[in-house]
Enzyme design. Structure first.
Site, PDB file in Angstrom:
ATOM      1  N   LYS A 115       0.772  -1.205   0.061  1.00  0.00           N
ATOM      2  CA  LYS A 115       0.029  -0.099   0.090  1.00  0.00           C
ATOM      3  C   LYS A 115       1.037   1.258   0.074  1.00  0.00           C
ATOM      4  O   LYS A 115       0.638   2.266  -0.803  1.00  0.00           O
ATOM      5  CB  LYS A 115      -1.046  -0.188   1.134  1.00  0.00           C
ATOM      6  CG  LYS A 115      -1.803   1.228   1.472  1.00  0.00           C
ATOM      7  CD  LYS A 115      -3.150   0.749   2.163  1.00  0.00           C
ATOM      8  CE  LYS A 115      -2.682   0.064   3.711  1.00  0.00           C
ATOM      9  NZ  LYS A 115      -1.733   1.170   4.261  1.00  0.00           N
ATOM     10  N   THR A 156       4.107   1.461  -0.956  1.00  0.00           N
ATOM     11  CA  THR A 156       4.717   1.770  -2.229  1.00  0.00           C
ATOM     12  C   THR A 156       3.711   2.191  -3.408  1.00  0.00           C
ATOM     13  O   THR A 156       4.251   2.953  -4.108  1.00  0.00           O
ATOM     14  CB  THR A 156       5.088   0.113  -2.509  1.00  0.00           C
ATOM     15  OG1 THR A 156       5.904  -0.348  -1.634  1.00  0.00           O
ATOM     16  CG2 THR A 156       5.914   0.230  -4.170  1.00  0.00           C
ATOM     17  N   ARG A 198       2.573   8.226   6.856  1.00  0.00           N
ATOM     18  CA  ARG A 198       2.721   7.898   8.214  1.00  0.00           C
ATOM     19  C   ARG A 198       4.204   7.812   8.368  1.00  0.00           C
ATOM     20  O   ARG A 198       4.717   7.149   7.668  1.00  0.00           O
ATOM     21  CB  ARG A 198       1.906   6.829   8.956  1.00  0.00           C
ATOM     22  CG  ARG A 198       0.478   6.758   8.866  1.00  0.00           C
ATOM     23  CD  ARG A 198      -0.078   5.604   9.195  1.00  0.00           C
ATOM     24  NE  ARG A 198       0.079   4.838   8.471  1.00  0.00           N
ATOM     25  CZ  ARG A 198      -0.447   3.501   8.598  1.00  0.00           C
ATOM     26  NH1 ARG A 198      -0.835   2.987   9.657  1.00  0.00           N
ATOM     27  NH2 ARG A 198      -0.047   2.511   7.639  1.00  0.00           N
ATOM     28  N   LYS A 236       7.457  -6.979  10.298  1.00  0.00           N
ATOM     29  CA  LYS A 236       6.901  -6.136   9.281  1.00  0.00           C
ATOM     30  C   LYS A 236       7.976  -5.456   8.503  1.00  0.00           C
ATOM     31  O   LYS A 236       7.753  -5.244   7.063  1.00  0.00           O
ATOM     32  CB  LYS A 236       5.803  -5.046   9.702  1.00  0.00           C
ATOM     33  CG  LYS A 236       4.873  -4.564   8.448  1.00  0.00           C
ATOM     34  CD  LYS A 236       3.635  -3.567   9.330  1.00  0.00           C
ATOM     35  CE  LYS A 236       2.789  -3.200   8.251  1.00  0.00           C
ATOM     36  NZ  LYS A 236       3.511  -2.063   7.506  1.00  0.00           N
ATOM     37  N   ALA A 239      -3.441   1.495  12.999  1.00  0.00           N
ATOM     38  CA  ALA A 239      -4.839   1.445  12.578  1.00  0.00           C
ATOM     39  C   ALA A 239      -5.740   0.458  13.257  1.00  0.00           C
ATOM     40  O   ALA A 239      -7.045   0.551  13.200  1.00  0.00           O
ATOM     41  CB  ALA A 239      -4.796   1.142  11.117  1.00  0.00           C
ATOM     42  N   PHE A 287      -3.951  -0.317   6.948  1.00  0.00           N
ATOM     43  CA  PHE A 287      -4.363  -1.646   6.844  1.00  0.00           C
ATOM     44  C   PHE A 287      -5.612  -1.477   5.905  1.00  0.00           C
ATOM     45  O   PHE A 287      -5.421  -0.964   4.776  1.00  0.00           O
ATOM     46  CB  PHE A 287      -4.984  -2.206   8.075  1.00  0.00           C
ATOM     47  CG  PHE A 287      -3.753  -2.416   9.284  1.00  0.00           C
ATOM     48  CD1 PHE A 287      -2.776  -3.220   8.656  1.00  0.00           C
ATOM     49  CD2 PHE A 287      -4.129  -2.001  10.435  1.00  0.00           C
ATOM     50  CE1 PHE A 287      -1.730  -3.386   9.449  1.00  0.00           C
ATOM     51  CE2 PHE A 287      -2.996  -2.298  11.334  1.00  0.00           C
ATOM     52  CZ  PHE A 287      -1.766  -2.963  10.991  1.00  0.00           C
ATOM     53  N   PHE A 322       2.682  -9.301  -9.648  1.00  0.00           N
ATOM     54  CA  PHE A 322       3.771 -10.045  -9.173  1.00  0.00           C
ATOM     55  C   PHE A 322       3.983 -10.932 -10.660  1.00  0.00           C
ATOM     56  O   PHE A 322       3.206 -10.997 -11.420  1.00  0.00           O
ATOM     57  CB  PHE A 322       3.495 -10.992  -7.987  1.00  0.00           C
ATOM     58  CG  PHE A 322       3.674 -10.245  -6.661  1.00  0.00           C
ATOM     59  CD1 PHE A 322       4.597 -10.544  -5.963  1.00  0.00           C
ATOM     60  CD2 PHE A 322       2.725  -9.486  -6.232  1.00  0.00           C
ATOM     61  CE1 PHE A 322       4.872  -9.979  -4.523  1.00  0.00           C
ATOM     62  CE2 PHE A 322       2.923  -8.767  -4.925  1.00  0.00           C
ATOM     63  CZ  PHE A 322       4.001  -9.008  -4.105  1.00  0.00           C
ATOM     64  N   TRP A 357       6.936  -0.832  -8.092  1.00  0.00           N
ATOM     65  CA  TRP A 357       7.634  -1.377  -7.277  1.00  0.00           C
ATOM     66  C   TRP A 357       9.033  -1.518  -8.364  1.00  0.00           C
ATOM     67  O   TRP A 357      10.388  -1.246  -8.044  1.00  0.00           O
ATOM     68  CB  TRP A 357       7.659  -2.648  -6.782  1.00  0.00           C
ATOM     69  CG  TRP A 357       8.659  -3.350  -5.825  1.00  0.00           C
ATOM     70  CD1 TRP A 357       8.754  -3.116  -4.588  1.00  0.00           C
ATOM     71  CD2 TRP A 357       9.893  -4.067  -6.282  1.00  0.00           C
ATOM     72  NE1 TRP A 357      10.029  -3.831  -4.424  1.00  0.00           N
ATOM     73  CE2 TRP A 357      10.595  -4.349  -5.100  1.00  0.00           C
ATOM     74  CE3 TRP A 357      10.286  -4.536  -7.603  1.00  0.00           C
ATOM     75  CZ2 TRP A 357      11.705  -5.272  -5.323  1.00  0.00           C
ATOM     76  CZ3 TRP A 357      11.360  -5.276  -7.752  1.00  0.00           C
ATOM     77  CH2 TRP A 357      12.043  -5.607  -6.613  1.00  0.00           C
TER      78      TRP A 357
END
Length: 558
Positions: free
Chosen positions: A72, A74, A95, A106, A274, A302, A383, A411
């Protein structure tokens, strides 16, 4: 071409001097406070000195997170760079990362691949010290509370009903429950206590909702720290703590300016979790971004059941901000996981599992387009293992709801991989004639607001309340805390309060165990399931891979 890690890509980038980035916003060196060559703080008083741009705000949210990852942040960065490539004056507002996830499982929160904010190492490690200031303010209040009791307890505080905890920005399960004040009379009053991670502190929530220093002090003064022996709330204002706490936070309150790998300006400021708090960067940073840009991309934590719901029902309600369009991030792999495929088998085509998992995405789409009445686009974070048949199935199902699907290749390609999403966002904004709707009226009773969220956003049949929750709701409404927004504390992994129920479950109830007040933040917190406010490190923490050499070069961050 050899594979490069996120940190290698970030370290090989040629960053622009932050004064050059500031100049893009019309800011001079006198308007910013330099933190080295590539970071600066911007005085929020600038909002009152000139007429702003009144930007179009774009919210990035996602499906329920899975071990497969969605990307998210990215995507948020890539969409902002994509808009910049299309010639739009754009800022991304994100954030700040917490050290807990950075050293845990994470990882950091500066994006990935060729879609990152930089300097990546600084952003993930301490940054400009905002979180330490928030922790210091939190712990000053704790110290003043215990000192008041030690010095005679003029407010008649019931030491069994102290609700204010200490905090530290680290995953440290050992500190969840402690007994302090031991060692005799001179060392304080012995009592049960505990630590939360800094991002779960109410100070973090207040910090991200405050509009200026005066509002910050007023909010701090309203914090309920304990109850007296008559059952009445005791506040930080009664301890005269707000002035000193605000003094600790005065510099932290200024938004941080950095840049993306492609030189798009980025404000990174604040970061409440969140699943516990409202999961958005500061109102001040978002408003400042909207002041200086024509388009602002921001994210909520999230999925749309948590972060986006709170972004709209709490942050937008309190600030007057209104998103013009929403990007919902999903991956084929994550949806197959929601369809019951083990993580180890996600690389193989499985249309049946994808179809079983797709309802999760469709529920998040419905939340945005039908509950909140905002136009949306689904960004599929592509992907290499995704097949054409899988991508087509996603596209067809979303179009049945009137929502387009665009591939996100940020990405690998940076902004060039985000122009498709950016173009669709611009189209949605141009055609949008809708008015934002909230999920509930904040003047409803607490239980009715909780039920509205559970039924409209999660798809629950009903809500059950424990005896403890019923008692707490009655007490909160008695003391005038009933007419505030509700912040749901719920697992991020499921639409339900049971993290094992994936996809789009039906026929379930939500159980509310506790209901607390965050009076300074201005919302009631409804706790469901087993919500942890102090995480622990995993068996193999990311910290074990992080190192620094004698030149100061950091390795192992991701």
């Amino acid at each position: 071409m050899a594979f490069k890690s996120d940190i290698e890509i970030a370290q090989q980038a040629e960053l622009k001097d932050i004064r050059v980035i500031a100049a893009k916003l019309g800011l001079t060196e006198d308007d910013i406070e330099l933190y080295g060559k590539y970071k600066a703080k911007v005085d929020y008083n600038l909002l009152n000195r000139s007429k702003g741009k009144d930007a179009k705000l774009i919210l990035v949210t996602a499906i329920n997170p899975t071990p497969a990852g969605e990307g998210k942040t990215t995507t948020s960065i890539g969409v902002a760079d994509g808009l910049s490539k299309l010639g739009k004056n754009t800022i991304v507002a994100l954030r700040e990362p917490s050290l807990g996830p950075v050293f845990g499982v994470k990882g950091g929160a500066a994006g990935g691949g060729y879609s990152q904010v930089v300097p990546m190492e600084d952003i993930n490690l301490h940054f400009t010290g905002d979180f330490h200031a928030i922790g210091a303010a939190n712990n000053l209040l704790a110290a003043m509370l215990d000192n008041h009791i030690y010095q005679g307890n003029a407010l008649d505080i019931d030491t069994r009903r102290i609700v204010w905890r200490r905090c530290v920005d680290m995953n440290d399960r050992q500190l969840r429950f402690v007994v302090d004040g031991l060692g005799g009379k001179v060392n304080g009053i012995p009592r049960e206590d505990g630590f939360d991670i800094t991002v779960a502190s109410e100070i973090m929530a207040i910090f991200c909702l405050a509009s200026d220093i005066d509002d910050l002090k007023e909010r701090i003064a309203r914090i309920v720290v304990a109850y007296n022996r008559s059952g009445e709330p005791v506040t930080a204002g009664q301890l005269n703590a707000q002035g000193a706490m605000a003094a600790l936070l005065k510099d932290a309150l200024k938004p941080n300016l950095v840049q993306t790998l492609e030189g798009t300006p980025a404000f990174i400021h604040g970061g409440p979790f969140a699943n516990i708090a409202h999961g958005c960067n500061s109102i001040m940073a978002t408003k400042m971004a909207c002041h200086f840009a024509d388009y602002v991309v921001t994210e909520a934590g999230f999925g749309a059941d948590l972060g986006a719901e709170k972004f709209i029902d709490i942050k937008c309600r309190m600030s007057g901000l209104r998103p013009s369009a929403v990007v919902i991030v999903a991956t084929v792999r994550a949806l197959k996981y929601n369809g019951g495929v083990p993580k180890a088998e996600l690389n193989s085509e499985n249309l049946e599992a994808l179809e079983r998992g797709l309802p999760n995405l469709l529920k998040h789409v419905e939340n945005i387009t039908k509950v909140f009445n905002i136009p949306a686009v689904v960004a599929v974070n592509k992907f290499p293992t995704d097949t054409e048949a899988e991508l087509k199935l996603m596209e067809d199902k979303c179009r049945e709801l009137g929502v387009n699907v665009k591939l996100s290749e940020v990405w690998e390609k940076g902004g060039a991989g985000g122009t498709g999403i950016a173009g669709e966002v611009l189209r949605l904004i141009e055609e949008n004639k809708r008015e934002l709707e909230f999920a509930y009226d904040e003047k409803l009773p607490i239980k009715e607001k909780i039920k509205a969220i559970a039924q409209k956003i999660y798809g629950a049949d009903d809500v059950s309340f424990t005896d403890q929750a019923n008692k707490e709701i009655a007490e909160l409404e008695k003391y005038g805390f009933g007419q505030t927004p509700v912040c749901m504390a719920k697992t991020q992994y499921s639409l339900t309060d049971d993290q094992t129920k994936l996809g789009r479950p039906t026929g379930f109830n939500i159980t509310v165990r506790q209901v607390n007040i965050s009076a300074g933040a201005g919302f009631v917190v409804a706790v469901t399931g087993n919500i942890m406010k102090m995480p622990g490190l995993p068996k193999l923490p990311a910290a074990e891979r992080i190192d620094v050499d004698n030149t100061g070069k950091i390795s192992g961050l991701f």
